[in-house]
Motif scaffolding. Sequence first.
Motif, PDB file in Angstrom:
ATOM      1  N   LEU A   1     -13.879 -10.629 -44.242  1.00  0.00           N
ATOM      2  CA  LEU A   1     -13.470 -11.240 -42.853  1.00  0.00           C
ATOM      3  C   LEU A   1     -13.460 -10.114 -41.983  1.00  0.00           C
ATOM      4  N   GLN A   2     -13.433  -8.922 -42.040  1.00  0.00           N
ATOM      5  CA  GLN A   2     -13.465  -7.727 -41.059  1.00  0.00           C
ATOM      6  C   GLN A   2     -14.805  -7.847 -40.590  1.00  0.00           C
ATOM      7  N   ASP A   3     -15.657  -8.056 -41.473  1.00  0.00           N
ATOM      8  CA  ASP A   3     -17.283  -7.878 -41.140  1.00  0.00           C
ATOM      9  C   ASP A   3     -17.618  -9.081 -40.060  1.00  0.00           C
ATOM     10  N   THR A   4     -16.895 -10.163 -40.234  1.00  0.00           N
ATOM     11  CA  THR A   4     -17.068 -11.204 -39.451  1.00  0.00           C
ATOM     12  C   THR A   4     -16.915 -10.780 -37.901  1.00  0.00           C
ATOM     13  N   ALA A   5     -15.846 -10.119 -37.844  1.00  0.00           N
ATOM     14  CA  ALA A   5     -15.473  -9.609 -36.378  1.00  0.00           C
ATOM     15  C   ALA A   5     -16.532  -8.666 -36.035  1.00  0.00           C
ATOM     16  N   VAL A   6     -16.879  -7.562 -36.912  1.00  0.00           N
ATOM     17  CA  VAL A   6     -17.649  -6.572 -36.624  1.00  0.00           C
ATOM     18  C   VAL A   6     -19.217  -7.051 -36.068  1.00  0.00           C
ATOM     19  N   SER A   7     -19.585  -8.128 -36.985  1.00  0.00           N
ATOM     20  CA  SER A   7     -20.779  -8.724 -36.671  1.00  0.00           C
ATOM     21  C   SER A   7     -20.828 -10.034 -35.856  1.00  0.00           C
ATOM     22  N   ALA A   8     -19.816 -10.090 -34.922  1.00  0.00           N
ATOM     23  CA  ALA A   8     -19.548 -11.238 -33.988  1.00  0.00           C
ATOM     24  C   ALA A   8     -20.762 -11.352 -32.941  1.00  0.00           C
ATOM     25  N   GLY A   9     -21.334 -10.090 -32.749  1.00  0.00           N
ATOM     26  CA  GLY A   9     -22.424  -9.966 -31.714  1.00  0.00           C
ATOM     27  C   GLY A   9     -23.626 -11.043 -32.085  1.00  0.00           C
ATOM     28  N   ILE A  10     -23.613 -10.943 -33.477  1.00  0.00           N
ATOM     29  CA  ILE A  10     -25.061 -11.733 -33.874  1.00  0.00           C
ATOM     30  C   ILE A  10     -24.398 -13.102 -34.524  1.00  0.00           C
ATOM     31  N   LEU A  11     -23.221 -13.255 -35.131  1.00  0.00           N
ATOM     32  CA  LEU A  11     -22.916 -14.529 -35.413  1.00  0.00           C
ATOM     33  C   LEU A  11     -22.455 -15.660 -34.641  1.00  0.00           C
TER      34      LEU A  11
ATOM     35  N   ARG B   1      -5.148  -4.862 -44.754  1.00  0.00           N
ATOM     36  CA  ARG B   1      -6.531  -4.354 -45.442  1.00  0.00           C
ATOM     37  C   ARG B   1      -6.975  -5.256 -46.537  1.00  0.00           C
ATOM     38  N   ALA B   2      -5.850  -5.899 -47.370  1.00  0.00           N
ATOM     39  CA  ALA B   2      -6.240  -6.495 -48.581  1.00  0.00           C
ATOM     40  C   ALA B   2      -6.938  -8.031 -47.963  1.00  0.00           C
ATOM     41  N   ARG B   3      -6.179  -8.397 -46.967  1.00  0.00           N
ATOM     42  CA  ARG B   3      -6.963  -9.764 -46.433  1.00  0.00           C
ATOM     43  C   ARG B   3      -8.028  -9.747 -45.278  1.00  0.00           C
ATOM     44  N   LEU B   4      -8.446  -8.311 -44.767  1.00  0.00           N
ATOM     45  CA  LEU B   4      -9.426  -8.165 -43.890  1.00  0.00           C
ATOM     46  C   LEU B   4     -10.624  -7.694 -44.708  1.00  0.00           C
ATOM     47  N   ASP B   5     -10.396  -6.902 -46.215  1.00  0.00           N
ATOM     48  CA  ASP B   5     -11.689  -6.194 -46.620  1.00  0.00           C
ATOM     49  C   ASP B   5     -11.938  -6.823 -48.109  1.00  0.00           C
ATOM     50  N   THR B   6     -10.796  -7.567 -48.565  1.00  0.00           N
ATOM     51  CA  THR B   6     -11.399  -7.993 -50.028  1.00  0.00           C
ATOM     52  C   THR B   6     -12.166  -9.233 -50.047  1.00  0.00           C
ATOM     53  N   LEU B   7     -13.450  -8.972 -51.121  1.00  0.00           N
ATOM     54  CA  LEU B   7     -14.338  -9.750 -51.407  1.00  0.00           C
ATOM     55  C   LEU B   7     -13.775 -10.592 -52.432  1.00  0.00           C
ATOM     56  N   GLY B   8     -14.493 -11.872 -52.508  1.00  0.00           N
ATOM     57  CA  GLY B   8     -14.198 -12.797 -53.592  1.00  0.00           C
ATOM     58  C   GLY B   8     -14.088 -14.378 -53.153  1.00  0.00           C
ATOM     59  N   PRO B   9     -14.483 -15.224 -54.231  1.00  0.00           N
ATOM     60  CA  PRO B   9     -14.551 -16.800 -53.875  1.00  0.00           C
ATOM     61  C   PRO B   9     -13.113 -17.131 -53.522  1.00  0.00           C
ATOM     62  N   ASP B  10     -12.175 -16.378 -54.179  1.00  0.00           N
ATOM     63  CA  ASP B  10     -10.654 -17.136 -54.222  1.00  0.00           C
ATOM     64  C   ASP B  10      -9.897 -16.319 -53.178  1.00  0.00           C
TER      65      ASP B  10
END
Length: 257
Positions: A14-24, A107-116
């Motif tokens: 989720l953190q990366d969707t903010a960092v990558s907002a410029g292209i997303l 941090r757990a909700r911003l950085d964690t990866l996984g489908p669930d």
Amino acid sequence: AQVAHRSGREWRSLQDTAVSAGILNDAPDQWQSLRRGTDYYDESLFIWLEADSIIRRVTNGKRSMDDFCRAFFATNGRQGRIAPYSFDEVAATLNAVAPYDWKAFLRARLDTLGPDRAPLDGLAASGWDLVYGDIPNLVQVARDKVRHTVEERFSLGLLLADDGTVIDVVRDSAAWKAGLGPYMKVLAINGQPWSPQNLNQAIGVGDSTVQLTVRNGSRTWQAEMNAQESYPKLKRNGNMDTLSEILKPISSLAAMH
């Protein structure tokens, strides 16, 4: 439900969707489930709802997110000043409202990866569960009408335009496993001409097989998949309904708007 069906969370945080907002921000709707979009907008609502439920639990109902907002956004008499803030300041203000390991929580909700990892715990703690039924909810019906879409990501795994063109496919869904992808076009359903109504009726049969006639470029082929009608809705659970309380306006002025 859309948050929960983002297969892209397996590789993009989720953190990366903010960092990558410029292209997303300008990315197309195609492959959105696999790529993720600016998910931090909608998904953060659930994070803060969960934070509210924790604050209420830790303080025995004496405090809520309202107390955090009053403290964090207080102007202290300052007007017209830009006041940047840091992650540590957010965590410290939360901790002052209700002692908790807020840094680890965020941090757990911003950085964690996984489908669930769709953060729906706050929804359940606030008195409601996300469930699926056989009737589209009013929001979904209205959204499809306005956007000229057919929302079947929660059954077949497809989001289509109302002319049958595939917009997006959820990875590992029935449609994905049958080989469908964006820009293909559904021409017929179980031998009947394409229409949103015919698709809905075919899915509504239950666990039967749905056969789609699909065009991909110059090639036309048959795709078979098992489908079960599945539309999201909220259902009350045994917890106190704090969500309804949260959604109430806090002033008569807010009620007017």
